[in-house]
Design a protein around this motif. Structure first.
Motif, short mmCIF file in Angstrom:
data_model
loop_
_atom_site.label_atom_id
_atom_site.label_comp_id
_atom_site.label_asym_id
_atom_site.label_seq_id
_atom_site.Cartn_x
_atom_site.Cartn_y
_atom_site.Cartn_z
N UNK B 81 17.87 -5.02 -28.53
CA UNK B 81 16.41 -4.72 -29.27
C UNK B 81 16.42 -3.39 -29.57
N UNK B 82 17.10 -2.09 -28.48
CA UNK B 82 17.08 -0.75 -29.33
C UNK B 82 18.14 -0.56 -30.22
N UNK B 85 16.04 -1.64 -33.25
CA UNK B 85 15.18 -0.50 -33.71
C UNK B 85 15.33 1.27 -33.70
N UNK B 103 10.79 8.37 -29.63
CA UNK B 103 10.57 7.33 -29.84
C UNK B 103 11.09 6.46 -28.42
N UNK B 104 10.16 5.22 -28.53
CA UNK B 104 10.33 4.16 -27.11
C UNK B 104 11.37 3.37 -27.38
N UNK B 105 12.42 3.64 -26.97
CA UNK B 105 13.78 2.26 -26.94
C UNK B 105 14.02 2.62 -25.03
N UNK B 106 15.12 1.06 -25.20
CA UNK B 106 15.85 1.00 -24.06
C UNK B 106 17.20 1.08 -23.58
N UNK B 113 17.32 -2.70 -17.11
CA UNK B 113 16.91 -2.13 -18.68
C UNK B 113 16.18 -0.29 -17.84
N UNK B 144 5.82 2.82 -20.09
CA UNK B 144 5.85 1.73 -20.83
C UNK B 144 5.08 0.52 -19.81
N UNK B 147 1.43 1.04 -20.95
CA UNK B 147 1.61 0.48 -22.43
C UNK B 147 2.08 -0.71 -21.97
N UNK B 150 -1.79 -2.01 -20.96
CA UNK B 150 -2.55 -1.38 -22.47
C UNK B 150 -2.68 -2.19 -23.61
N UNK B 151 -1.28 -3.45 -24.02
CA UNK B 151 -0.99 -3.85 -25.42
C UNK B 151 -1.50 -5.80 -24.69
N UNK B 154 -5.19 -5.09 -25.21
CA UNK B 154 -5.20 -5.58 -26.88
C UNK B 154 -5.50 -6.62 -26.99
N UNK B 155 -3.87 -7.62 -26.63
CA UNK B 155 -4.04 -8.80 -27.00
C UNK B 155 -5.08 -9.23 -26.57
#
Lengths: 267, 428
Positions: B81-82, B85, B103-106, B113, B144, B147, B150-151, B154-155
């Motif tokens: 996935x990273x 991106x 930038x957020x990557x894994x 991970x 992360x 976050x 937070x996400x 937010x959802x």
């Protein structure tokens, strides 16, 4: 509806040259073509645009249903051709846009005359007897990556992205906003892109076609390039000595050269 | 101050010695600092091939230097996935801008991970040719996790908002239906007369307490009423409903205006006598068209006086003083009044939303005098034109109009042909 404004259409280059329509892929916008633009503009009339949901296209034109299918993006491209009354168009599509080009050719057969597929992939997820290179889980991971990056981005980018069409001075902010997209729209585009399966559509291609692949591409490996080439009878395959998924950035001269060469030999 | 200066000069030789020790330490550890920095470092060629990598990052990855250097690309260290991106966002950005940060990557780390924050910068030659990419990698596990939380929140918040909006829409629909049932869908047509009404709702969320109606009593007579229930919302609406149907039923039984209002008073008082007192004000009347004019018999219970706009352009209130509120006391007195509408005359009933609207910078009450003057300033062209002018007036109040307002105008159309007009008809 003002299509030029909706899709942030830019026209440049030689007015009397052959028409080249540059279509960006998922992730960025028409600025992806900046480095190949000078070479192409010398010989061609170049038309650039942003799909609704990307770059500086009009966000109010967004329609989740329409843009949840590649047909919606193809309709954008076809409507740009219609609006500008473009003829004999060479559609240059990067990444997922290569497949959008295939669909656009079916929608506007009287306008498109050639297809250039840059780093194309008709299906990203592996299937029986087909290796696209990814699993469904990988795509979920990408969507996660999008989420976590937009968390920090959206706040900073929103003022730049919003209401831009009537504020040309924001052009200076270009590099700041480059690749910045509304996260909700980007998520839809990502899903549509990476869950698409256009293998059947390849069979419908009758236009002279150039498949432009990179020697080392993590998204569209050479296996996939070969598949596309084999699926479109009479297509030409050119492998660029480039790394990554964006040869128009990493190898702009070679990319522009291959496109111009294709134009020159298929007049 | 002086003290410190003395100290400083005294300690000077020692400070020099300490600096020297620090300097030598730092020089000794430049390599050490790179290798064991609290973040990962790597340098790659422009095609991503890893040329140099520090020990910290190798440890995170669980890889040895020979496995990596010259053999792997930066993207090989990322989860798929990273990698996607990176190819669609990170690499184009870096190529266009020369640097990308945060930038957020894994990473595919030794222990699974590893969420990281990546910053890269292109090093160029003196003439601007890109040479290599320098990258720092920060462990972002905690961030992360935060976050993600937070996400999630937010959802949840977005979902809650969607639900709330849908609920609100449904509620407003229900309220609108209820409100419509408190008013006649349209006024009936009366031969030889004209009627027009307007209802202004102050808030779509609150049921209004104003009401009006116009309906036939028998072959020759019509009844009308207009009023205002105290308060707003469902309770007021319940009173409004009770009031409207009581008035209609009472009128069919005995249409005498004071009798009708007395019946309503009894009903409201009985219904709401225990505790939650509910009352209303209203004008009830009977129209009796007779040979070119209309006789009006009406009574008021605490309601603002009706206004009559005569065919000659004058406007006057039809006084109904002393009428009591309906529903408060068991025994009440209502005031009756009578008038005759000639061709060109219009009777206007209204609720106090109109006269109590706030106007001007001082936000003064609009008032009954202003209303009379407003009506008199318009030509007597009948109920439709009058309601149209008053609707525009209400709109002009803007947020000065904060109450529901009902308007009902009933008139006898002017006779257009001059020869048909009865001389002195207005004073007969």
């Amino acid at each position: 509806m003002d299509i030029r404004r909706r899709n942030n259409v830019t026209v440049t280059g030689r007015a009397d040259g052959p028409v080249v329509l540059l279509a960006h892929g998922f992730g960025c916008d028409q600025n992806m073509w900046r480095l190949v633009l000078p070479a192409l503009a010398e010989a061609c009339r170049v038309v650039l645009f942003d799909y609704v949901g990307s770059g500086r296209a009009d966000p109010s034109a967004w329609d989740e249903k329409r843009y949840s299918s590649l047909e919606g993006y193809a309709l954008d491209a076809a409507e740009v051709c219609e609006e500008l009354d473009l003829r004999e168009v060479t559609f240059v599509g990067h990444s997922v846009s290569a497949m959008v080009g295939v669909l656009a050719a079916a929608k506007a057969p009287q306008r498109l005359s050639r297809l250039v597929m840059v780093a194309p992939s008709p299906r990203y997820i592996d299937d029986v007897g087909y290796r696209g290179g990814f699993s469904a889980d990988d795509i979920d991971e990408l969507l996660e990556s999008l989420e976590s990056n937009y968390l920090g981005w959206s706040a900073a980018m929103a003022p730049v992205i919003m209401g831009n069409a009537d504020r040309p001075e924001l052009g200076q902010e270009l590099t700041a906003s480059f690749c910045a997209t509304d996260p909700d729209m980007a998520r839809v585009f990502a899903r549509t892109t990476f869950l698409s399966d256009s293998r059947e559509d390849l069979k419908t291609v009758t236009l002279p076609t150039l498949v432009l692949e990179c020697a080392h591409d993590a998204i569209a490996p050479r296996e996939v390039g070969a598949y596309v080439h084999a699926a479109i009878p009479g297509s030409r395959l050119v492998t660029l000595q480039a790394t990554g998924h964006c040869p128009q950035l990493s190898a702009p001269q070679a990319t522009a050269g291959a496109i111009l060469d294709f134009l020159g030999t298929t007049q | 101050m002086m003290c410190r200066a003395a100290e400083e000069s005294e300690n000077e030789p020692e400070t020099d010695a300490t600096d020297a020790v620090f300097t030598s330490l730092l020089e000794d550890s430049a390599e050490e600092l790179y290798e064991h920095a609290p973040c990962g470092y790597l340098s790659t060629l422009m095609d991503g091939t890893i040329a140099k990598i520090n020990t910290t990052l190798l440890d995170w990855l669980g890889l040895s230097r020979p496995q990596v250097v010259g053999r792997m690309r930066f993207t090989d260290l990322l989860t798929v996935g990273g990698k996607l991106y990176h190819e669609t966002h990170f690499a184009p950005l870096l190529q266009m801008k020369g640097d990308v940060s945060g930038i957020a990557l894994d990473l595919k780390a030794a222990e699974g991970r590893l969420p990281v924050l990546v910053t890269s910068k292109v090093k160029t030659t003196e003439d601007g040719q890109p040479l290599l990419i320098r990258t720092t990698v920060f462990d972002a596990r905690d961030r992360r996790a935060y976050e993600t939380e937070l996400l999630r929140r937010r959802r949840e918040a977005e979902e809650a908002r969607r639900r709330a909006e849908a609920d609100r829409e449904r509620l407003q629909e229900a309220l609108a239906v209820l409100q419509q049932n408190l008013l006649p869908p349209q006024l009936p047509t009366i031969a030889g007369m004209e009627g027009q009404a307007h209802y202004h709702t102050a808030s779509p969320d609150l049921l209004g307490g104003d009401f009006y109606d116009l309906f036939p009593l028998d072959a020759g007579r019509w009844a009308f009423f207009l009023g205002d229930v105290c308060g707003k919302g469902p309770q007021a609406a319940a009173v409004t409903s009770l009031t409207r149907y009581t008035l209609r039923a009472a009128a069919l039984h005995d249409p005498d205006p004071t009798t009708v209002l007395t019946t309503l008073n009894t009903v409201l008082h009985d219904r709401y006598s225990s505790g939650d007192t509910r009352y209303c004000t209203a004008i009830f009347g009977v129209l009796e068209p007779v040979a070119g004019h209309v006789d009006v018999h009406m009574a008021s219970g605490g309601h603002p006086s009706a206004l009559i706009h005569r065919g000659d352009g004058t406007a006057d209130f039809l006084p109904t003083p002393g009428g009591m509120l309906i529903g408060v006391l068991p025994q009440v007195q209502f005031t009756a009044a009578h008038t005759r509408l000639h061709p060109g005359d219009t009777l206007l009933l209204y609720t106090d939303g109109l006269t109590e609207a706030r106007t001007g910078p001082q936000r003064e009450l609009y008032g009954e005098d202003a209303l009379r003057a407003f009506v008199a300033s318009h030509p007597p062209t009948g109920p439709k034109a009058l309601i149209k002018a008053l609707t525009a007036l209400l709109t002009g109040f803007g947020d000065g109009l904060d109450d529901d307002t009902a308007l009902l105008a009933l008139g006898v159309p002017a006779v257009p042909e001059v020869c048909d007009r009865v001389p002195g008809g207005g004073t007969r």
